[in-house]
Design an enzyme around this catalytic site. Structure first.
Site: not given
Length: 303
Positions: A141-142
């Site tokens: 994920d970011r």
């Protein structure tokens, strides 16, 4: 500029007996039918003794088959190189393992056209004279920092992707979770599904997809804990959802921990992919890597 292909050789053994080039490619080098077909498109894609051969050509013990896996650079999406440095943990002809910083997307998008990890890697490839299509294995994920693999050629991407599920089970994460856990280790087996009407946010729901997270407390602080986690499944935001479900959302998690009073300075979810084990896709060598906690998580611990 470096060659845009990966060359693999195989020496036929007495145990192989008489074997065709195609059988070597499929059964010994483990090339997919698509990869075998693509090699046939190039005059020097399949060779023996420096001479192009057909895949039906029979080889004898001692013969060396040379296969060239050409990159499909012309048909790949264009990623604009950036000058941002990449944190390289390991690199060889077939893959590169990076330590991604937190709060960074992996792929370019409309909102992150130039600042993704792929932009930075494209810049590194350009500086080092390498030509590779961007092929990420697994995902982060970011907000999550830590270890992530990019394959450098079609074959390594195919092999690593086939083994990604087992690789993911050997991957470990470290998280900073709010509060002190009653159970110092355990397993969360709770299905996860997207909240209706929400694009990103997930929750534990009986009609969701099965999600299994194993956790173990590494160290406890006054009002938060350092937790080591492993996943049996790879649902979106799985660790963040499961820890919030237990009542211990991650520090800095503005989706699942909005009521946290003190995030210890964390401005993103405090999650880090710290350990990864896998086999080198061509040689089969067992590789194992560690990535120490990033500075923001270290600072939170020392605050």
């Amino acid at each position: 500029m470096s060659k845009a292909y990966r060359e693999i050789e195989y020496t036929v053994t007495e145990a192989d007996g008489t074997i065709t080039a195609g059988e070597v490619m499929r059964e010994r080098l483990m090339l997919s039918s698509r990869e075998v077909s693509r090699c046939k498109l190039f005059e020097d894609g399949v060779m023996c003794k420096g001479v192009p051969v057909r895949i039906i050509t029979e080889l004898d013990p001692g013969d060396v088959l040379t296969v060239r896996l050409y990159e499909d650079i012309e048909n790949s999406s264009v990623i604009v190189p950036s000058d941002e440095p990449v944190n390289i943990v390991y690199e060889d002809e077939d893959l590169i393992l990076l330590n991604k910083r937190g709060d960074q997307v992996v792929h370019p998008s409309y909102a992150h056209y130039m600042d993704s990890l792929s932009n930075a890697l494209a810049g590194y490839y350009a500086k080092t004279g390498q030509e590779h299509v961007m092929r990420v294995i697994g995902r982060l994920d970011r907000e999550t920092s830590g270890l992530i693999i990019f394959a450098k050629n079609r074959h390594s991407a195919s092999v690593l992707s086939q083994k990604n599920e087992n690789m993911s089970r050997r991957k470990e994460y470290l998280a900073l979770c709010t509060g002190i856990f009653n159970e110092k280790e355990g397993t969360v087996d709770a299905p996860i599904e997207r909240i209706p009407g929400q694009r990103m946010i997930r929750e534990v729901r009986s009609d969701g997809k099965r999600a299994v997270t194993h956790y173990k407390i590494e160290k406890e602080f006054r009002d938060f804990s350092l937790v080591r986690l492993q996943l049996d499944t790879g649902r979106t935001h799985q660790i963040r959802v499961h820890m919030a479900y237990l009542g211990h959302p991650l520090l800095g998690d503005n989706l699942y921990g909005k009521d946290i009073e003190d995030n210890k300075g964390m401005t993103r979810a405090a999650l880090h992919a710290c350990h990864l084990e896998f086999e080198q896709p061509i040689t089969g060598e067992r590789l194992s890597f560690e990535a120490e906690l990033p500075e923001d998580m270290k600072t939170a611990i020392s605050s």
